[in-house]
Structures are given as C-alpha cells and as structure tokens.
Design a protein around this motif. Structure first.
Motif, PDB file in Angstrom:
ATOM      1  N   UNK A 187       0.840  -1.194   0.000  1.00  0.00           N
ATOM      2  CA  UNK A 187       0.000   0.000   0.000  1.00  0.00           C
ATOM      3  C   UNK A 187       0.877   1.246   0.000  1.00  0.00           C
ATOM      4  N   UNK A 188       2.100   1.088   0.498  1.00  0.00           N
ATOM      5  CA  UNK A 188       3.001   2.245   0.549  1.00  0.00           C
ATOM      6  C   UNK A 188       2.605   3.277   1.587  1.00  0.00           C
ATOM      7  N   UNK A 189       1.703   2.917   2.486  1.00  0.00           N
ATOM      8  CA  UNK A 189       1.323   3.898   3.501  1.00  0.00           C
ATOM      9  C   UNK A 189       2.449   4.145   4.501  1.00  0.00           C
ATOM     10  N   UNK A 190       3.390   3.190   4.597  1.00  0.00           N
ATOM     11  CA  UNK A 190       4.580   3.415   5.434  1.00  0.00           C
ATOM     12  C   UNK A 190       5.414   4.546   4.825  1.00  0.00           C
ATOM     13  N   UNK A 191       5.411   4.560   3.511  1.00  0.00           N
ATOM     14  CA  UNK A 191       6.128   5.601   2.777  1.00  0.00           C
ATOM     15  C   UNK A 191       5.542   6.983   3.088  1.00  0.00           C
ATOM     16  N   UNK A 192       4.214   7.038   3.142  1.00  0.00           N
ATOM     17  CA  UNK A 192       3.552   8.312   3.436  1.00  0.00           C
ATOM     18  C   UNK A 192       3.968   8.854   4.792  1.00  0.00           C
ATOM     19  N   UNK A 193       4.057   7.976   5.786  1.00  0.00           N
ATOM     20  CA  UNK A 193       4.248   8.478   7.144  1.00  0.00           C
ATOM     21  C   UNK A 193       5.708   8.605   7.561  1.00  0.00           C
ATOM     22  N   UNK A 194       6.637   8.050   6.777  1.00  0.00           N
ATOM     23  CA  UNK A 194       8.043   8.134   7.168  1.00  0.00           C
ATOM     24  C   UNK A 194       8.467   9.609   7.180  1.00  0.00           C
ATOM     25  N   UNK A 195       8.945  10.107   8.328  1.00  0.00           N
ATOM     26  CA  UNK A 195       9.283  11.529   8.398  1.00  0.00           C
ATOM     27  C   UNK A 195      10.638  11.840   7.780  1.00  0.00           C
ATOM     28  N   UNK A 196      11.445  10.801   7.606  1.00  0.00           N
ATOM     29  CA  UNK A 196      12.794  10.998   7.071  1.00  0.00           C
ATOM     30  C   UNK A 196      12.954  10.183   5.794  1.00  0.00           C
ATOM     31  N   UNK A 197      14.152  10.081   5.293  1.00  0.00           N
ATOM     32  CA  UNK A 197      14.368   9.338   4.048  1.00  0.00           C
ATOM     33  C   UNK A 197      14.706   7.885   4.285  1.00  0.00           C
ATOM     34  N   UNK A 198      14.005   7.240   5.236  1.00  0.00           N
ATOM     35  CA  UNK A 198      14.337   5.857   5.561  1.00  0.00           C
ATOM     36  C   UNK A 198      13.586   4.860   4.691  1.00  0.00           C
ATOM     37  N   UNK A 199      12.390   5.240   4.271  1.00  0.00           N
ATOM     38  CA  UNK A 199      11.636   4.388   3.350  1.00  0.00           C
ATOM     39  C   UNK A 199      11.408   5.213   2.094  1.00  0.00           C
ATOM     40  N   UNK A 200      11.847   4.683   0.969  1.00  0.00           N
ATOM     41  CA  UNK A 200      11.779   5.462  -0.271  1.00  0.00           C
ATOM     42  C   UNK A 200      11.134   4.631  -1.367  1.00  0.00           C
ATOM     43  N   UNK A 201      10.453   5.318  -2.275  1.00  0.00           N
ATOM     44  CA  UNK A 201       9.850   4.611  -3.394  1.00  0.00           C
ATOM     45  C   UNK A 201      10.872   4.488  -4.509  1.00  0.00           C
ATOM     46  N   UNK A 202      11.093   3.286  -4.958  1.00  0.00           N
ATOM     47  CA  UNK A 202      12.075   3.094  -6.030  1.00  0.00           C
ATOM     48  C   UNK A 202      11.537   3.563  -7.380  1.00  0.00           C
ATOM     49  N   UNK A 203      10.260   3.935  -7.418  1.00  0.00           N
ATOM     50  CA  UNK A 203       9.702   4.431  -8.680  1.00  0.00           C
ATOM     51  C   UNK A 203      10.317   5.772  -9.065  1.00  0.00           C
ATOM     52  N   UNK A 204      10.719   6.528  -8.049  1.00  0.00           N
ATOM     53  CA  UNK A 204      11.262   7.854  -8.398  1.00  0.00           C
ATOM     54  C   UNK A 204      12.520   8.187  -7.628  1.00  0.00           C
ATOM     55  N   UNK A 205      13.156   7.191  -7.042  1.00  0.00           N
ATOM     56  CA  UNK A 205      14.326   7.477  -6.218  1.00  0.00           C
ATOM     57  C   UNK A 205      15.382   8.218  -7.046  1.00  0.00           C
ATOM     58  N   UNK A 206      15.913   9.265  -6.480  1.00  0.00           N
ATOM     59  CA  UNK A 206      16.946  10.096  -7.120  1.00  0.00           C
ATOM     60  C   UNK A 206      16.524  10.713  -8.451  1.00  0.00           C
ATOM     61  N   UNK A 207      15.222  10.814  -8.713  1.00  0.00           N
ATOM     62  CA  UNK A 207      14.856  11.350 -10.023  1.00  0.00           C
ATOM     63  C   UNK A 207      14.393  12.809  -9.962  1.00  0.00           C
TER      64      UNK A 207
END
Lengths: 854, 154
Positions: free
Chosen positions: A189-209
C-alpha cells in the motif's frame, strides 16, 4: 467545556483532546516526530514536550489530555534545550547525507534540526552502518536515516492491518524490517512511505529522479482503478508524472492509498499506447488519420442504420470512462444510431446486481457511505474479498474489527483472515444455497417485516425449502451473529452474481438486508460502474435511472435532446455479443472496453465480434478486441483528461487533467465528432458543458456543477429525487446447481495488485506481481505432488494455459484460482458461461479443471 | 511446522492469557526447543500457531538476546566471564575451549558438537568459574574438570 491557557492564550475546547491538538486548534504549532495524525499518539520521540504548571517535569503534549485550568507553555529555553538534546541524540547515528537523500526538502528531521538543532555534535563515536537495502522491487530501506519513530510500523499494524513490518533488534541497533528482512512481500500500500518523516523508506519508482521542490504542479484528482475513487495528488514536472501521493484527511481515503492507486500510474506513459487512429485495410490494421477514420465510422454506421435499422447497431460503454464520456456515448447511440442496445462489462457484476437489488428494495439501496462501515457492529462479507477488490473499503472493515465489530464471512476473503470472527466456506457451487439457508434461518427467528409483500413471500418460500437444521457447520453461528447485531452492514462481492442462478444470491442478500435493516455495499472493481448506470449506459434506462418504457420520461428526453429515442428496450451485454454471432447486430461501437478478454468464453466472444460487419474500438491500448476491429480510435486515459466519476457510495468526484502523455482524443470528443458527421451536432466545447447538460436533464444530478463537485461531498442523489420503481412480482428462481464430478474447480481470482489489463502496463505493479499464478490450497498441492513455483498445464473443456503454481493457505477447498489480468493467460479464456435469466449476468460455467505438471 | 503434540502444548499456553500475543514468548521457547534455534520456519510456525503476524513474531524474538538467533551445536556451553570467574581464570578457559574443542565465543565447533556463548553472571561467584551446559550447572571449573564434564556430552 474545557478551558486552558496555552502560551498565555486562552483556549476553549468542545471535547477532550490532547494538548497537542488543543494547541493546533489555537494555531500554535508544537514540534513532533513520532506523532502522525493518522496514528494513535505514541509519546516516543519526546520532541513535543511542554511545560505544564504544577506538573513535575516536562510533559509530552501528544499523550497528555488537556484539562480544565491547565497552564501550558510550548516554547521556552528549557524546552528548546531538551529538544536540541533529543535531536543531538538522533543525529548520533544519522548519516547526514541530505545532499543526496530524496527526502531533503520535505524531511521532518531536517526541518526540526534547522529550527532547534545543534549545529555541532559532541559524539565522536562511529556511526552505525547499515547498507541501504534495494532487495525489494518497490521500496528502498535506508536504516541509517531511520529515527525509529515507528510511524511506519504503527501504520502497517494499526491502520493498514497488514502487519508486514516490525522493529528488529534493540537499542541503537533497532531498525525497521519486513519479516523476510529483504523483500517486503506485503500489500504494497506504501502507507509506510507516506508516514516516514525521514528518508528511511523510499519509493524506487522515483528514487533520485527529482527533488520535492522541483515539482512544477500538483493536481488533486481521483484514482482510476476501483469503485472507491480515492483522492490523490499527482505531482508533475516537465509534463510527466513524478509521483502520486495521498493527502491526509482528503477524500474517501483520508490519506491512505493501495498499491494500485499509489504505484499503478505508469501505464499512462507506456510505449504501447495507441498513437494514431488505425483502419483495417486488406485485412490489416494500418495507421490512418483522424479525418479518414472518423469519416469511415460515420459512413459505415449511417449505412448500417439506413439498411438494417438502428437495432442492428450496439454500443459497449466503459466503467473506466467518465460520466461525461458515457453520457455522450449513450446519447449518441440513442439519438444518432437509433439504438437502445447499450451496455457495459458492468453487466457481469455490479450493474446486474444493482438492478435487481433496486427492483427489490428501491433505488439507492446500495448508496451507503464507506465510513459508515466503521460504525457497524456486525459486518457480513459475502461473494468476494473487499480488501483486494476495493482495498480502501476493506480497511474500513479492518478498522471496524479493531473497534470490536464482528466480521463474519461466507466464502473466502483472504485479506480478512486475521480479522474475521466467523467464516463459513460452502462447498463449490453451494454458496448460493448457503446464503438462502441463512436467510431462511434468520427469518425463522425474526419473522418477516410485512412491508414488502413480494419479498416476504419469497422469504417464506425459502423457509419452507430449507429445514430448520442448517446443513453447514458454522452457519448457525453466523445466523446468531446477524440476529444479535444492533447494526449490520453487508458487503457483497460480485463472485456470486456470476452464476447462472446468481439472482438467487442477490435475492438472499436483499432479504437479509431487508430483515436486518442492514446497510448494503456492493463491491465495484472499476471506477465508474455507478456513474455509467446513472448516465444511462444501460439498455433499459435513460439518464437518472429513468425507465425507458415510461412514456413521459422518454418524451422529456426527446424534447431535451431534439430527436427521437427508439421505443424498445435494448439488449444487454451478452445478448449483444450473441446478437453479433447471430447476425442480428451488424455494427458494434466499443468505448474503452476489451470484451474479448474481459468476458468469459473468450474464444466465443472473439468469434462473435469477428462476424460483425463493422467494429469500432476506442481505447488507449491495442487490446485483443481492438486487434479485430475495423477502426481503432486512440483515446485519452486517466490524468490526461478531466471528467467526473461516481463511486460505489455514489459520491460524484472530479478527475482532473494533469499531463499530456499521448496524442489521443477525449472519448466524448471522438463521439461528438462522429455524431456531427452523422448529422447530429453535439454542442460541447469542453467537458464541463456535458455535465451542465446532465445536470439539466438528469434528476439525479440536478443543479450539479463542477464548482459544486470540487467542494467535495457531492453525494447522489444530488438535489434530485431518486425514483422508486419496484417490482411487484418476484421472477421465478432458478434451480440449484447440480453436482459436479471434478477434483478441482477453476475460479476467478481478483488480485490486489492488478485491475483489468491496465495494470499490466504499470512497471511497478508488474514487479510486485509479474505473472499469473494458479493459486491452490496446501492440501491440493500435496495431492498433486506440487510445490510453489512448479509449472502446470491447466485445462478445461474450453482451452488450456500454462502457469506456475502458488500455494495459498487461505484456500480451504478444491477451488483453484487464476486471475484475469494477463493477456493470453486470463481465466476467462478457459471458462464458459450461461446467462442468468433474471440479471442477464454471465454465470461462470465449465470450471471443471485438470491440472498437470507442465 | 509443529506436530500435533506441540500445537496442543501451545494451545494450553494460549489458554493462560487473555490474548494471543501474550503467549508469544513461551511459544518462541517451544519453537526453539523444537527447531534448535529461531529459524525462519520456527518463527513462521509460531506465527501460524498463534495467528500473530510473522513480522511481529520476528520483532519480538529479535529483542531478546537469550533466544537463539542462529543454529547451535548439539550442546550449548554458556560460560561466565564476569568478575569472579574472570579472576579465577575463566578467560583462559575460553581459550582452552577454543584449542581443545574448536569452539569460539558465539560460534559452533566444526563437528557441530558444541556452541559457546559467553554469558553474564550466573550467581555462582563463590564457586567460580562456572558454566551451564545445556541446562546443567557446573562450577569450580578448571581445564581438567571441563574435560571430564564435556566428555559426557557427545
């Protein structure tokens, strides 16, 4: 009333809330890190500490409830010192790699350190080293940046209910990990991604883009996948979608998303998109121009209408297209082609079920707010897994369970396995009988209501048909759960509609809804199944659910549209296909649909469509159906056009244009072009004009405008009156299914990660679920001597397919499941159907299956 | 996966608590006994038996140092090297175990006979040095005594 003082400001509260919330109401911001509005207060990070008079020590504002007379200070030298100290501790192990961290610019830790933080750290020790993990295809984990706020874990456990991640280890070695320590293998669901306050969980769909501050524009729109219609924000740069994010508190989903909504947007940029119109020349589709293609369509349709009459023309509309597209489509079919033969793939489930439900219980019976599920004491789930068909609706059921509601399930609902209280899995093809038996049992205790005589009579007949002793273990418990419930919701999936006797399942559910005064929810796996019906893309109803056969309604629309509508009701979806086979239908216009793949008995459907004189397909991809068309017209998809969608709770929402990704044309525009060439001018210059017309002619959408819709909360019936058209005599009920003599039965799997074939073109979803698998039970695997990943040949009387096996513990019987999402390997090409005489939905047949090692 | 007897044992543990999660620690000990250590399969079995999510099982297990997080030999030696034991030569005994039995702290001998864990005080300061072999207690250790003792653990 609670009155307290925060920073010398008097704050009055209506209801007890935390100091943090009280301060927020007063416009005072207290810094936080582990706190998140979607989660319960945790009190872990201590950054929200405040001074409260007459209380010893500093108090955490997120966990302390405001009390009358409190005097609170949120900023002072002591507080700042404490916050600075906490941040210094957090930075001991933080890599401070902001220059290449994706989160920089929207990082809560960065902002806090900027405000309170130490400029120099006093710790000289080595920082802990944890390499960034890219072992998951979608989510990257950088545990050096993690501040162990546990927002992700709490989101996953307490809100999403997937419980896929956890904190491993202890002390300064603590880090978040999924069970496997590598791939998440979760609901994505990626909801962990939504709530991570720092860059610890990142989406590889757009990482570094891109950097968060480089976004050109943000468009608030709704999702294109299922009937929930979640709100999301599309972030765009250089006319391309950079990412899709939710916004807390917004829309039906209130900041939560599912895998499809969050990660499934890439199809829009697929290279396989249609680029130009195609016209069949010498048996092959060749690239063409808009004017040639549109002229040909207009010419051919006029010719067939003139020669064979309007009833030789049919149209298939699309539950993926907007209300405006579909409205223009049915108007075109009725006014220009002179045909009421309009239907959609929704006839295989939602439209068929809803029509019968409304006939039994009145229009609008399925219009219930998803949020309401959370307040039910008992939720009865039957006919499918809500957490995979409509994931966000499924979350409401999980939340209800956490609040103490009883979740009772008839059939399989994998996503509720850890949440259900009672589950009964009837034998193959006996689920309709089980439902009826349940209704009979409930009515035996409760009696009938005496308000709807035809339904009462139907229920009485069932009480006579079934003996008092229930035939299945657990049914009794299920019955009492329902009887004891002060407020019940019924969530009905479409699996049982796709039966030759599906109308009996619908009647049984309607009976339960009626006896228990329950709220009824229909699962809907396409975004606009409800809207499609509302704007008249059904053979027997005009926009607004007005029956065609009532003369006054018909003349009203004829006056408004300036022409005449054929008298006779049209035919339904499968009857259109069969009509094509029998040469009754000569021309078919398909908008945004792929019947060859999406209907059972694919080979037959293909053959039937192949025998048409003229087939037009309007789509965004060259689908199996488009491949056999005479003319293919490239349309625009989600995020490329604007329009309104009506979700399963009948909320009308705006989907907005965000990018120009292709060279297609809006569906309504193509239709109005063809219409103009056939001599009927549709005077729409933009999509909003169509909504204005709908608001004028449809009593359901009366006075509706884009401005009103944009304000949110536009629920149907908007200013209009629903029509109470009920049947007065029950149709004859079909016989029970006979006994089948097969070891295994093939059934349709509705996976969480795919929807139709659109998701097949989304790389992220393909990474999560790259190929179809045959889901079998552990017992079946043992019996067949197979293991996870073995290749097998699945054969039915219709055909065969080679797939790999995957063992699914949630399957408890001899059903084997295969999805219908992958071209060439869809389950529908292996099954046949038999029309339900009442609902006209195709009842799945021919599911006896043989499984051999491949 | 657990056999019927073990599952019954876990059922009995479950009955002691108001919710399933409370039964997690004792169930993990059972899993450790059955599988030798908390392997992935062991944790999956506990997850299934208790209907507690796998991730939560692993998170809980990983918090506690006294669960075995990697495979161990047939016998587990837990030797104390805290102050009394240290003064009386426990560290030399560690070296002795290494040379004589091929087992290093936190390691397992190549013949898989012994694993060695250096443990904190076991309350035998008066008769130090002391160790546990599996669940048996031994004190007044010397190289010779260790040889005699370990001879019984094949």
């Amino acid at each position: 009333m609670i009155t307290l003082t925060i920073n010398e400001k008097e704050v009055t509260l209506d209801k007890p809330v935390s100091i943090l919330e009280a301060a927020r109401q007063a416009g005072i911001k207290i810094p936080t890190l582990c706190y998140h509005e979607a989660l319960k207060p945790y009190g872990g990070c201590r950054l929200c500490v405040v001074e409260v008079e007459r209380m010893p020590r500093l108090q955490s504002a997120c966990t302390l409830m405001a009390a009358d007379g409190m005097v609170v200070t949120t900023e002072s030298e002591v507080i700042s010192k404490v916050r600075r100290g906490i941040l210094e501790f957090l930075l001991i192990n933080h890599p401070l790699d902001c220059p290449y961290c994706d989160k920089a610019g929207e990082c809560e830790l960065q902002d806090l350190v900027n405000k309170y933080g130490p400029t120099v750290g006093r710790y000289k020790e080595e920082k802990r080293k944890v390499p960034e993990s890219h072992k998951d295809q979608i989510l990257a984990r950088n545990m050096e940046r993690c501040v162990v706020c546990t927002r992700c874990v709490r989101m996953c456990n307490d809100v999403q209910g997937a419980s896929a991640i956890t904190i491993i280890g202890r002390g300064d070695r603590s880090r978040m990990e999924p069970f496997s320590s590598a791939s998440f293998n979760c609901e994505y669901c990626g909801n962990c991604l939504t709530v991570c306050p720092v860059g610890a969980i990142l989406s590889r769909l757009y990482i570094h883009s891109f950097r968060p501050w480089q976004v050109d524009k943000e468009v608030e729109t709704i999702c294109s996948y299922c009937g929930v219609g979640c709100s999301l924000v599309v972030q765009v740069r250089d006319d391309s979608i950079k990412r899709v994010i939710p916004e807390m508190g917004l829309g039906v989903n209130k900041g939560l998303l599912c895998s499809r909504g969050r990660f499934g947007y890439e199809y829009i940029n697929s290279r396989e998109r249609l680029k130009t119109p195609l016209v069949k020349k010498n048996g092959r589709l060749e690239e063409s121009t808009w004017s040639e293609a549109l002229n040909l369509v207009a010419e051919k349709l006029s010719e067939i209408k003139k020669g064979e009459g309007g009833s030789a023309i049919a149209g298939i509309a699309s539950p993926r297209c907007s209300n405006e597209d579909n409205y223009a489509f049915q108007k075109f079919m009725r006014m220009v082609c002179g045909s009421n033969n309009i239907d959609s793939v929704s006839r295989t489930g939602f439209a068929a079920a809803q029509k019968f439900f409304e006939a039994l219980l009145g229009q609008g019976i399925t219009a219930n707010i998803i949020e309401g599920l959370k307040n039910s004491e008992v939720i009865f789930v039957v006919g499918g897994d809500p957490t995979s068909v409509n994931p966000i609706l499924g979350l409401s059921i999980r939340e209800a369970s956490r609040r103490g509601a009883k979740i009772i399930v008839l059939g399989n609902a994998k996503g509720l396995d850890r949440f259900k209280n009672v589950q009964v899995i009837p034998p193959v093809f006996k689920d309709v009988d089980a439902l009826e038996e349940l209704l009979a049992g409930v009515s035996r205790v409760k009696g009938v209501r005496g308000e709807k005589l035809d339904i009462d009579q139907g229920i009485r007949a069932l009480s006579e048909k079934y003996s008092e002793k229930m035939s299945l273990d657990g049914l009794e418990e299920l019955k009492y759960a329902l009887l004891d419930s002060p407020s019940t919701s019924i969530v009905f999936g479409m699996d049982l509609v796709q039966r030759a006797n599906g109308h009996r399942a619908i009647f049984a559910v309607a009976g339960l809804t009626y006896l228990l005064e329950a709220r009824l929810y229909l699962l809907s796996d396409r975004p606009n199944e409800q809207g499609l019906i509302d704007v008249g893309c059904v053979p027997d109803m005009l926009p607004g659910g007005r029956p065609l056969n009532i003369h006054d309604f018909k003349t009203k629309f004829e006056t408004a549209w300036g022409g005449s509508i054929p008298d006779k009701d049209g035919v339904t979806l499968l009857e259109i296909i069969e009509g094509a086979r029998n040469n009754d239908i000569k021309a078919l216009y398909i908008m945004g649909e792929n019947p060859v793949f999406n209907l059972p008995d694919g080979p037959f459907i293909k053959d039937a469509l192949g025998s048409l004189d003229f087939l037009v397909v309007q789509d965004i991809f060259l689908t199996e159906t488009a491949e056999i068309a005479d003319v293919v017209l490239p349309a625009l998809g989600w995020s490329e056009k604007s329009g309104t969608y009506t979700n399963l709770e009948r909320r009308i929402q705006l989907q907005k244009k965000a990018v120009n990704a292709s060279s297609g044309m809006e569906d309504w525009k193509i239709i109005s072009e063809v219409s103009g060439k056939m001599g009927y001018k549709m005077a729409y210059s933009e999509v909003e004009d169509i909504m204005d017309e709908i608001a004028e002619v449809s009593p359901l959408y009366r006075d509706l405008s884009y401005r009103e819709i944009a304000k949110g909360n536009c629920l149907w019936p908007y200013h209009g009156e629903p029509l109470r058209g009920e049947i007065h005599e029950l149709p004859a009920m079909a016989e029970s299914a006979g006994n089948y003599g097969s070891d295994f039965y093939l059934a349709l799997e509705k996976p969480l990660f795919h929807s139709g074939t659109l998701s097949r073109r989304s790389q992220a979803l393909m990474k999560i679920c790259p190929e179809p698998t045959l889901k079998i039970s552990g017992a079946a695997a043992e019996k067949l001597g197979m293991q996870d990943g073995d290749r097998v040949k699945v054969s039915t009387s219709t055909g065969s397919s080679e797939v790999s096996v995957s063992i699914d513990e949630s399957i408890k019987d001899n059903r084997v499941l295969l999805s219908n999402n992958f071209e060439g390997r869809g389950v529908f090409s292996l099954l046949t159907y038999k029309l339900d005489p009442v609902t006209k939905a195709p009842g799945i047949e021919g599911c006896e299956v043989e499984i051999q090692k491949g | 996966m657990f056999n019927e007897t073990v599952l019954k044992e876990i059922e009995e543990i479950k009955a002691r608590y108001p919710d399933r999660r409370s039964a997690l620690l004792p169930s993990l000990y059972i899993a450790q006994r059955e599988f030798g250590w908390l392997s992935r399969e062991a944790m999956e079995s506990v997850s299934k038996a208790l209907n507690v999510p796998e991730a939560r099982v692993r998170g809980t297990a990983s918090f506690y140092a006294m669960y075995k997080h990697k495979p161990v030999g047939r016998h587990l030696i837990q030797l104390c090297t805290n102050i009394s034991c240290m003064i009386l030569g426990a560290e030399k005994l560690v070296d002795f175990l290494g040379t004589k039995y091929d087992v290093q702290p936190n390691g397992t001998s190549r013949d898989n006979r012994f694993s060695l864990v250096i443990m904190e005080c076991i309350g035998a300061c008066g008769t130090a040095p002391a160790m546990l072999v599996n669940t048996d207690f031994h004190d007044n250790l010397s190289e010779k005594r260790i040889e005699e003792i370990l001879d019984k653990y094949k």
